[in-house]
Scaffold this motif. Structure first.
Motif, mmCIF file in Angstrom:
data_model
loop_
_atom_site.group_PDB
_atom_site.id
_atom_site.type_symbol
_atom_site.label_atom_id
_atom_site.label_comp_id
_atom_site.label_asym_id
_atom_site.label_seq_id
_atom_site.Cartn_x
_atom_site.Cartn_y
_atom_site.Cartn_z
ATOM 1 N N ALA A 17 -4.203 6.696 2.219
ATOM 2 C CA ALA A 17 -5.632 6.552 1.960
ATOM 3 C C ALA A 17 -6.405 7.843 2.217
ATOM 4 O O ALA A 17 -7.537 7.987 1.774
ATOM 5 C CB ALA A 17 -6.218 5.424 2.812
ATOM 6 N N ARG A 31 0.849 -1.191 0.000
ATOM 7 C CA ARG A 31 0.000 0.000 0.000
ATOM 8 C C ARG A 31 0.885 1.242 0.000
ATOM 9 O O ARG A 31 1.145 1.817 1.049
ATOM 10 C CB ARG A 31 -0.934 -0.019 1.196
ATOM 11 N N PRO A 39 -5.383 3.063 -1.232
ATOM 12 C CA PRO A 39 -3.997 2.975 -0.792
ATOM 13 C C PRO A 39 -3.120 2.142 -1.726
ATOM 14 O O PRO A 39 -1.903 2.161 -1.612
ATOM 15 C CB PRO A 39 -4.107 2.328 0.591
#
Length: 79
Positions: free
Chosen positions: A18, A14, A46
């Motif tokens: 986010a 990731r 992400p």
């Protein structure tokens, strides 16, 4: 309702935040992480940084990435 098409979080890299969508390695995302853990659902995927479609209701939220599918969490968010 669409099925989750993304592998479990522990098996996916990731590289993006986010909350803001920025590269995690490029800056300090402490404030973003704090917002995600307390009051706000994620706004960006992400995995690819695409802006997600987010729906918030009294008991939680759902966020959908056009490439990676849907995720969900409860208020108090962290999920």
């Amino acid at each position: 309702m669409s099925a989750v098409v993304e592998p479990p979080a522990d098996t996916v890299e990731r590289p993006y935040c986010a909350w803001c969508g920025g590269e995690r390695a490029a800056g300090d995302h402490t404030a973003c992480d704090r917002r995600l853990a307390s009051v706000d659902p994620p706004r960006h995927c992400p995995s690819c940084a695409r802006r997600m479609v987010v729906q918030v209701d009294p008991v939680g939220w759902t966020a959908r990435c056009s490439r990676h599918g849907e995720s969900a969490g409860e208020n108090g968010f962290g999920g």
